[in-house]
Design a protein around this motif. Sequence first.
Motif, PDB file in Angstrom:
ATOM      1  N   UNK A  89      47.159   5.082  67.327  1.00 48.57           N
ATOM      2  CA  UNK A  89      47.392   6.257  67.004  1.00 48.57           C
ATOM      3  C   UNK A  89      46.170   7.477  67.178  1.00 48.57           C
ATOM      4  N   UNK A  90      45.304   6.324  66.532  1.00 46.58           N
ATOM      5  CA  UNK A  90      44.032   7.046  66.536  1.00 46.58           C
ATOM      6  C   UNK A  90      43.654   7.264  67.912  1.00 46.58           C
ATOM      7  N   UNK A  91      43.459   6.366  68.476  1.00 49.98           N
ATOM      8  CA  UNK A  91      42.947   6.536  70.248  1.00 49.98           C
ATOM      9  C   UNK A  91      43.426   7.467  70.606  1.00 49.98           C
ATOM     10  N   UNK A  92      44.936   7.634  70.377  1.00 50.98           N
ATOM     11  CA  UNK A  92      45.705   8.902  71.256  1.00 50.98           C
ATOM     12  C   UNK A  92      45.084  10.495  70.964  1.00 50.98           C
ATOM     13  N   UNK A  93      44.876  10.328  69.296  1.00 50.99           N
ATOM     14  CA  UNK A  93      44.164  11.485  69.176  1.00 50.99           C
ATOM     15  C   UNK A  93      42.569  11.624  69.196  1.00 50.99           C
ATOM     16  N   UNK A  94      41.908  10.337  69.331  1.00 52.16           N
ATOM     17  CA  UNK A  94      40.453  10.496  70.030  1.00 52.16           C
ATOM     18  C   UNK A  94      40.510  11.255  71.635  1.00 52.16           C
ATOM     19  N   UNK A  95      41.925  10.656  72.067  1.00 57.36           N
ATOM     20  CA  UNK A  95      41.403  10.873  73.608  1.00 57.36           C
ATOM     21  C   UNK A  95      41.756  12.506  73.719  1.00 57.36           C
ATOM     22  N   UNK A 107      38.598   1.466  75.027  1.00 60.83           N
ATOM     23  CA  UNK A 107      36.990   1.457  74.910  1.00 60.83           C
ATOM     24  C   UNK A 107      37.742   1.860  72.975  1.00 60.83           C
ATOM     25  N   UNK A 108      38.079   2.893  72.835  1.00 58.01           N
ATOM     26  CA  UNK A 108      37.809   3.576  72.048  1.00 58.01           C
ATOM     27  C   UNK A 108      40.072   2.292  70.581  1.00 58.01           C
ATOM     28  N   UNK A 109      40.314   2.255  71.763  1.00 55.51           N
ATOM     29  CA  UNK A 109      41.311   1.268  70.482  1.00 55.51           C
ATOM     30  C   UNK A 109      40.530   0.014  70.490  1.00 55.51           C
ATOM     31  N   UNK A 110      39.682  -0.550  70.626  1.00 54.22           N
ATOM     32  CA  UNK A 110      39.702  -2.145  71.180  1.00 54.22           C
ATOM     33  C   UNK A 110      38.155  -1.974  70.049  1.00 54.22           C
ATOM     34  N   UNK A 111      37.437  -0.508  69.931  1.00 52.24           N
ATOM     35  CA  UNK A 111      37.122  -0.700  68.726  1.00 52.24           C
ATOM     36  C   UNK A 111      36.921  -0.432  67.148  1.00 52.24           C
ATOM     37  N   UNK A 112      38.046   0.696  67.163  1.00 52.63           N
ATOM     38  CA  UNK A 112      38.845   0.717  66.020  1.00 52.63           C
ATOM     39  C   UNK A 112      39.613  -0.487  65.387  1.00 52.63           C
ATOM     40  N   UNK A 113      40.106  -1.080  66.019  1.00 47.32           N
ATOM     41  CA  UNK A 113      40.965  -2.320  65.842  1.00 47.32           C
ATOM     42  C   UNK A 113      39.839  -2.903  65.354  1.00 47.32           C
ATOM     43  N   UNK A 114      38.363  -3.219  65.728  1.00 45.73           N
ATOM     44  CA  UNK A 114      37.094  -3.893  65.014  1.00 45.73           C
ATOM     45  C   UNK A 114      37.221  -3.424  64.127  1.00 45.73           C
ATOM     46  N   UNK A 115      36.856  -2.058  64.016  1.00 41.24           N
ATOM     47  CA  UNK A 115      36.148  -1.397  62.826  1.00 41.24           C
ATOM     48  C   UNK A 115      35.843  -1.871  61.470  1.00 41.24           C
ATOM     49  N   UNK A 116      34.732  -1.672  60.794  1.00 39.70           N
ATOM     50  CA  UNK A 116      34.845  -1.934  59.407  1.00 39.70           C
ATOM     51  C   UNK A 116      34.901  -0.255  58.408  1.00 39.70           C
ATOM     52  N   UNK A 117      35.821  -0.490  57.703  1.00 37.86           N
ATOM     53  CA  UNK A 117      36.242   0.704  56.717  1.00 37.86           C
ATOM     54  C   UNK A 117      35.942   0.867  55.344  1.00 37.86           C
ATOM     55  N   UNK A 118      35.802   1.750  54.675  1.00 39.42           N
ATOM     56  CA  UNK A 118      35.108   2.038  53.438  1.00 39.42           C
ATOM     57  C   UNK A 118      36.082   3.090  53.208  1.00 39.42           C
ATOM     58  N   UNK A 119      36.940   3.248  52.155  1.00 35.65           N
ATOM     59  CA  UNK A 119      37.754   4.344  50.911  1.00 35.65           C
ATOM     60  C   UNK A 119      36.747   5.541  50.749  1.00 35.65           C
ATOM     61  N   UNK A 120      36.864   6.950  51.318  1.00 32.82           N
ATOM     62  CA  UNK A 120      35.943   7.943  50.446  1.00 32.82           C
ATOM     63  C   UNK A 120      36.012   8.141  49.681  1.00 32.82           C
ATOM     64  N   UNK A 121      35.191   8.526  48.477  1.00 32.47           N
ATOM     65  CA  UNK A 121      35.088   8.675  47.523  1.00 32.47           C
ATOM     66  C   UNK A 121      35.364  10.491  46.987  1.00 32.47           C
TER      67      UNK A 121
END
Length: 57
Positions: free
Chosen positions: A12-18, A43-57
């Motif tokens: 879904x994120x990759x589709x939004x970016x596209x 490329x976007x999909x692969x990157x999102x799958x590997x991405x390190x995330x942190x929650x916004x405060x």
Amino acid sequence: MKLADTFIDPQAGALLAQDALAEWLDRYRLELDSESEQVIYESILDTLKRAELRELK
């Protein structure tokens, strides 16, 4: 935390970016060929799958 460890859908994120990229190109009256579009999406999909995330405060 990795995106893959969450319930967030990377596809879904990759589709939004596209979509955002398509809007940006439309602004300049440009478009990508289908092969380039597919490469960027994957490329976007692969990157999102590997991405390190942190929650916004």
